[in-house]
Scaffold this motif. Sequence first.
Motif, PDB file in Angstrom:
ATOM      1  N   ALA A 106       0.839  -1.203   0.000  1.00  0.00           N
ATOM      2  CA  ALA A 106       0.000   0.000   0.000  1.00  0.00           C
ATOM      3  C   ALA A 106       0.873   1.253   0.000  1.00  0.00           C
ATOM      4  O   ALA A 106       0.607   2.205  -0.749  1.00  0.00           O
ATOM      5  N   GLU A 107       1.933   1.249   0.800  1.00  0.00           N
ATOM      6  CA  GLU A 107       2.832   2.404   0.850  1.00  0.00           C
ATOM      7  C   GLU A 107       3.561   2.600  -0.484  1.00  0.00           C
ATOM      8  O   GLU A 107       3.793   3.733  -0.908  1.00  0.00           O
ATOM      9  N   PHE A 108       3.908   1.507  -1.130  1.00  0.00           N
ATOM     10  CA  PHE A 108       4.562   1.575  -2.440  1.00  0.00           C
ATOM     11  C   PHE A 108       3.681   2.324  -3.436  1.00  0.00           C
ATOM     12  O   PHE A 108       4.128   3.265  -4.090  1.00  0.00           O
ATOM     13  N   TYR A 109       2.415   1.924  -3.519  1.00  0.00           N
ATOM     14  CA  TYR A 109       1.503   2.568  -4.467  1.00  0.00           C
ATOM     15  C   TYR A 109       1.164   4.003  -4.053  1.00  0.00           C
ATOM     16  O   TYR A 109       1.022   4.874  -4.907  1.00  0.00           O
ATOM     17  N   ARG A 110       1.052   4.252  -2.757  1.00  0.00           N
ATOM     18  CA  ARG A 110       0.802   5.629  -2.293  1.00  0.00           C
ATOM     19  C   ARG A 110       1.964   6.545  -2.697  1.00  0.00           C
ATOM     20  O   ARG A 110       1.757   7.682  -3.112  1.00  0.00           O
ATOM     21  N   GLY A 111       3.173   6.043  -2.545  1.00  0.00           N
ATOM     22  CA  GLY A 111       4.349   6.821  -2.917  1.00  0.00           C
ATOM     23  C   GLY A 111       4.380   7.132  -4.398  1.00  0.00           C
ATOM     24  O   GLY A 111       4.688   8.260  -4.803  1.00  0.00           O
ATOM     25  N   LEU A 112       4.058   6.124  -5.214  1.00  0.00           N
ATOM     26  CA  LEU A 112       4.006   6.361  -6.660  1.00  0.00           C
ATOM     27  C   LEU A 112       2.903   7.353  -7.002  1.00  0.00           C
ATOM     28  O   LEU A 112       3.085   8.219  -7.862  1.00  0.00           O
ATOM     29  N   ALA A 113       1.763   7.239  -6.324  1.00  0.00           N
ATOM     30  CA  ALA A 113       0.649   8.162  -6.589  1.00  0.00           C
ATOM     31  C   ALA A 113       1.045   9.590  -6.243  1.00  0.00           C
ATOM     32  O   ALA A 113       0.732  10.525  -6.980  1.00  0.00           O
ATOM     33  N   ALA A 114       1.731   9.757  -5.143  1.00  0.00           N
ATOM     34  CA  ALA A 114       2.147  11.099  -4.729  1.00  0.00           C
ATOM     35  C   ALA A 114       3.126  11.711  -5.728  1.00  0.00           C
ATOM     36  O   ALA A 114       3.153  12.931  -5.907  1.00  0.00           O
ATOM     37  N   ALA A 115       3.912  10.875  -6.384  1.00  0.00           N
ATOM     38  CA  ALA A 115       4.901  11.370  -7.345  1.00  0.00           C
ATOM     39  C   ALA A 115       4.328  11.526  -8.751  1.00  0.00           C
ATOM     40  O   ALA A 115       4.963  12.147  -9.605  1.00  0.00           O
ATOM     41  N   ALA A 116       3.152  10.971  -8.998  1.00  0.00           N
ATOM     42  CA  ALA A 116       2.571  11.009 -10.348  1.00  0.00           C
ATOM     43  C   ALA A 116       2.176  12.437 -10.705  1.00  0.00           C
ATOM     44  O   ALA A 116       1.563  13.148  -9.906  1.00  0.00           O
ATOM     45  N   THR A 117       2.525  12.833 -11.911  1.00  0.00           N
ATOM     46  CA  THR A 117       2.169  14.175 -12.376  1.00  0.00           C
ATOM     47  C   THR A 117       0.891  14.162 -13.204  1.00  0.00           C
ATOM     48  O   THR A 117       0.264  15.190 -13.387  1.00  0.00           O
ATOM     49  N   GLU A 118       0.514  13.019 -13.682  1.00  0.00           N
ATOM     50  CA  GLU A 118      -0.667  12.853 -14.524  1.00  0.00           C
ATOM     51  C   GLU A 118      -1.838  12.393 -13.643  1.00  0.00           C
ATOM     52  O   GLU A 118      -1.721  11.425 -12.909  1.00  0.00           O
ATOM     53  N   ALA A 119      -2.952  13.093 -13.704  1.00  0.00           N
ATOM     54  CA  ALA A 119      -4.104  12.800 -12.839  1.00  0.00           C
ATOM     55  C   ALA A 119      -4.615  11.373 -13.021  1.00  0.00           C
ATOM     56  O   ALA A 119      -4.935  10.697 -12.041  1.00  0.00           O
ATOM     57  N   THR A 120      -4.668  10.894 -14.248  1.00  0.00           N
ATOM     58  CA  THR A 120      -5.180   9.544 -14.496  1.00  0.00           C
ATOM     59  C   THR A 120      -4.279   8.491 -13.853  1.00  0.00           C
ATOM     60  O   THR A 120      -4.765   7.522 -13.268  1.00  0.00           O
ATOM     61  N   LEU A 121      -2.979   8.689 -13.959  1.00  0.00           N
ATOM     62  CA  LEU A 121      -2.036   7.760 -13.325  1.00  0.00           C
ATOM     63  C   LEU A 121      -2.160   7.815 -11.814  1.00  0.00           C
ATOM     64  O   LEU A 121      -2.141   6.786 -11.145  1.00  0.00           O
ATOM     65  N   ARG A 122      -2.285   9.029 -11.267  1.00  0.00           N
ATOM     66  CA  ARG A 122      -2.416   9.184  -9.820  1.00  0.00           C
ATOM     67  C   ARG A 122      -3.648   8.434  -9.312  1.00  0.00           C
ATOM     68  O   ARG A 122      -3.580   7.712  -8.319  1.00  0.00           O
ATOM     69  N   VAL A 123      -4.761   8.560 -10.029  1.00  0.00           N
ATOM     70  CA  VAL A 123      -5.987   7.868  -9.620  1.00  0.00           C
ATOM     71  C   VAL A 123      -5.790   6.352  -9.674  1.00  0.00           C
ATOM     72  O   VAL A 123      -6.189   5.632  -8.743  1.00  0.00           O
ATOM     73  N   MET A 124      -5.165   5.847 -10.735  1.00  0.00           N
ATOM     74  CA  MET A 124      -4.931   4.401 -10.850  1.00  0.00           C
ATOM     75  C   MET A 124      -4.052   3.923  -9.689  1.00  0.00           C
ATOM     76  O   MET A 124      -4.340   2.906  -9.047  1.00  0.00           O
TER      77      MET A 124
END
Length: 152
Positions: A106-124
């Motif tokens: 869960a922390e792995f994906y949260r970290g990637l989401a926080a770094a995502a610049t694209e809204a669609t990627l962040r949501v995924m």
Amino acid sequence: MAPALEITRILDAAIGREQEAFAFYSRAAERVANPTVKETFTQLAQDELGHKAFLQACLGDPRIADRLPAPADYRVAEATAEQPLSTDMKPAEALALAMKREQGSAEFYRGLAAAATEATLRVMLENLARMELGHKTRLEHMFVDIGYPEAF
């Protein structure tokens, strides 16, 4: 909007993580002596295959992940020491190990989401974090039932 190729790569990586988790739990089930722990790890391995199938379905329609519920996070895993895999694990130790692994995912994906610049990627990525948090919450419930039984 994020390119479909990026979402596909993220989902492929998530599928790989689920396959690795399946392999880990399968190997763990083979190593332990306690039949309850063996059954727990065997069930966790099967659960990971189900997660993998869900992610494969998301490859066809990434919006499927949008329907994942937002589970409560009781933070039991955070307050529990990680247990090393051993042949003589008790059921509560096996669940503690599994909780920590799901917490890490869960922390792995949260970290990637926080770094995502694209809204669609962040949501995924946030959806994938919620999926892993749901697994962690389920394990936390099991851990509390086994690790803290009521005594009357």
